[in-house]
Motif scaffolding. Structure first.
Motif, mmCIF file in Angstrom:
data_model
loop_
_atom_site.group_PDB
_atom_site.id
_atom_site.type_symbol
_atom_site.label_atom_id
_atom_site.label_comp_id
_atom_site.label_asym_id
_atom_site.label_seq_id
_atom_site.Cartn_x
_atom_site.Cartn_y
_atom_site.Cartn_z
ATOM 1 N N MET A 289 3.586 14.881 19.712
ATOM 2 C CA MET A 289 3.671 14.321 18.391
ATOM 3 C C MET A 289 2.698 13.151 18.296
ATOM 4 N N LEU A 290 1.913 13.178 17.275
ATOM 5 C CA LEU A 290 0.992 12.079 16.985
ATOM 6 C C LEU A 290 1.739 11.058 16.133
ATOM 7 N N VAL A 291 1.706 9.798 16.534
ATOM 8 C CA VAL A 291 2.366 8.734 15.784
ATOM 9 C C VAL A 291 1.291 7.795 15.251
ATOM 10 N N LEU A 292 1.303 7.587 13.930
ATOM 11 C CA LEU A 292 0.317 6.731 13.274
ATOM 12 C C LEU A 292 1.016 5.674 12.437
ATOM 13 N N SER A 293 0.361 4.567 12.259
ATOM 14 C CA SER A 293 0.818 3.553 11.314
ATOM 15 C C SER A 293 -0.119 3.590 10.114
ATOM 16 N N ARG A 294 0.430 3.634 8.923
ATOM 17 C CA ARG A 294 -0.351 3.653 7.690
ATOM 18 C C ARG A 294 0.289 2.678 6.719
ATOM 19 N N LYS A 295 -0.512 2.066 5.894
ATOM 20 C CA LYS A 295 -0.031 1.174 4.849
ATOM 21 C C LYS A 295 -0.070 1.911 3.516
ATOM 22 N N LYS A 296 0.583 1.337 2.522
ATOM 23 C CA LYS A 296 0.584 1.925 1.186
ATOM 24 C C LYS A 296 -0.854 2.179 0.739
ATOM 25 N N GLY A 297 -1.118 3.394 0.253
ATOM 26 C CA GLY A 297 -2.441 3.781 -0.214
ATOM 27 C C GLY A 297 -3.320 4.399 0.853
ATOM 28 N N GLU A 298 -2.931 4.304 2.121
ATOM 29 C CA GLU A 298 -3.732 4.902 3.202
ATOM 30 C C GLU A 298 -3.321 6.353 3.419
ATOM 31 N N SER A 299 -4.248 7.134 3.963
ATOM 32 C CA SER A 299 -4.040 8.576 4.109
ATOM 33 C C SER A 299 -4.307 9.055 5.524
ATOM 34 N N VAL A 300 -3.881 10.292 5.751
ATOM 35 C CA VAL A 300 -4.182 11.042 6.970
ATOM 36 C C VAL A 300 -4.705 12.399 6.503
ATOM 37 N N ILE A 301 -5.759 12.895 7.139
ATOM 38 C CA ILE A 301 -6.332 14.198 6.801
ATOM 39 C C ILE A 301 -6.029 15.172 7.940
ATOM 40 N N ILE A 302 -5.589 16.384 7.570
ATOM 41 C CA ILE A 302 -5.295 17.424 8.558
ATOM 42 C C ILE A 302 -6.207 18.619 8.277
ATOM 43 N N GLN A 303 -7.020 18.977 9.246
ATOM 44 C CA GLN A 303 -7.925 20.136 9.201
ATOM 45 C C GLN A 303 -8.740 20.226 7.910
ATOM 46 N N ASP A 304 -9.305 19.149 7.473
ATOM 47 C CA ASP A 304 -10.210 19.109 6.316
ATOM 48 C C ASP A 304 -9.585 19.588 5.008
ATOM 49 N N GLU A 305 -8.317 19.984 4.990
ATOM 50 C CA GLU A 305 -7.729 20.566 3.787
ATOM 51 C C GLU A 305 -6.511 19.827 3.272
ATOM 52 N N ILE A 306 -5.784 19.175 4.142
ATOM 53 C CA ILE A 306 -4.511 18.578 3.768
ATOM 54 C C ILE A 306 -4.617 17.060 3.885
ATOM 55 N N GLU A 307 -4.271 16.376 2.802
ATOM 56 C CA GLU A 307 -4.287 14.921 2.814
ATOM 57 C C GLU A 307 -2.877 14.412 2.520
ATOM 58 N N ILE A 308 -2.387 13.565 3.404
ATOM 59 C CA ILE A 308 -1.076 12.945 3.237
ATOM 60 C C ILE A 308 -1.305 11.462 2.999
ATOM 61 N N THR A 309 -0.809 10.974 1.862
ATOM 62 C CA THR A 309 -1.021 9.591 1.470
ATOM 63 C C THR A 309 0.319 8.874 1.362
ATOM 64 N N VAL A 310 0.382 7.664 1.892
ATOM 65 C CA VAL A 310 1.571 6.827 1.735
ATOM 66 C C VAL A 310 1.523 6.237 0.328
ATOM 67 N N LEU A 311 2.489 6.611 -0.503
ATOM 68 C CA LEU A 311 2.519 6.130 -1.883
ATOM 69 C C LEU A 311 3.322 4.848 -2.021
ATOM 70 N N GLY A 312 4.305 4.688 -1.168
ATOM 71 C CA GLY A 312 5.108 3.478 -1.258
ATOM 72 C C GLY A 312 6.138 3.414 -0.146
ATOM 73 N N VAL A 313 6.609 2.211 0.116
ATOM 74 C CA VAL A 313 7.653 1.981 1.110
ATOM 75 C C VAL A 313 8.674 1.051 0.472
ATOM 76 N N GLU A 314 9.929 1.511 0.399
ATOM 77 C CA GLU A 314 11.011 0.706 -0.163
ATOM 78 C C GLU A 314 12.178 0.749 0.802
ATOM 79 N N GLY A 315 12.357 -0.283 1.595
ATOM 80 C CA GLY A 315 13.416 -0.295 2.600
ATOM 81 C C GLY A 315 13.148 0.762 3.648
ATOM 82 N N ASP A 316 14.114 1.667 3.830
ATOM 83 C CA ASP A 316 13.982 2.747 4.814
ATOM 84 C C ASP A 316 13.318 3.991 4.235
#
Length: 77
Positions: free
Chosen positions: A1-28
């Motif tokens: 398992m890859l563990v990353l830290s991202r802040k609001k607005g930051e993204s992770v790209i998977i195989q040039d096709e999938i982008e996962i973006t942190v939209l917000g963090v509220e508590g848990d």
């Protein structure tokens, strides 16, 4: 398992096709946005597990009382 830290607005790209973006963090709770091609199915894990269980149940043979079934189809003597 890859563990990353991202802040609001930051993204992770998977195989040039999938982008996962942190939209917000509220508590848990972390809100994620996922951009992926239409042919990529995306499910919450609990829904995915439910679908897998339903698929397994639909293809597993029902228990059959073989003796009763044979009596039903035997010709009378």
């Amino acid at each position: 398992m890859l563990v990353l830290s991202r802040k609001k607005g930051e993204s992770v790209i998977i195989q040039d096709e999938i982008e996962i973006t942190v939209l917000g963090v509220e508590g848990d709770v972390v809100r994620l946005g996922i951009a992926a091609p239409g042919n990529v199915e995306i499910f919450r894990k609990e829904i995915y597990i439910s679908i897998q269980e339903a698929n397994r149940d639909s293809v597993s043979p029902a228990s059959v009382n073989v003796g009763a079934l044979l009596k039903q189809y035997q010709s009378p003597k």
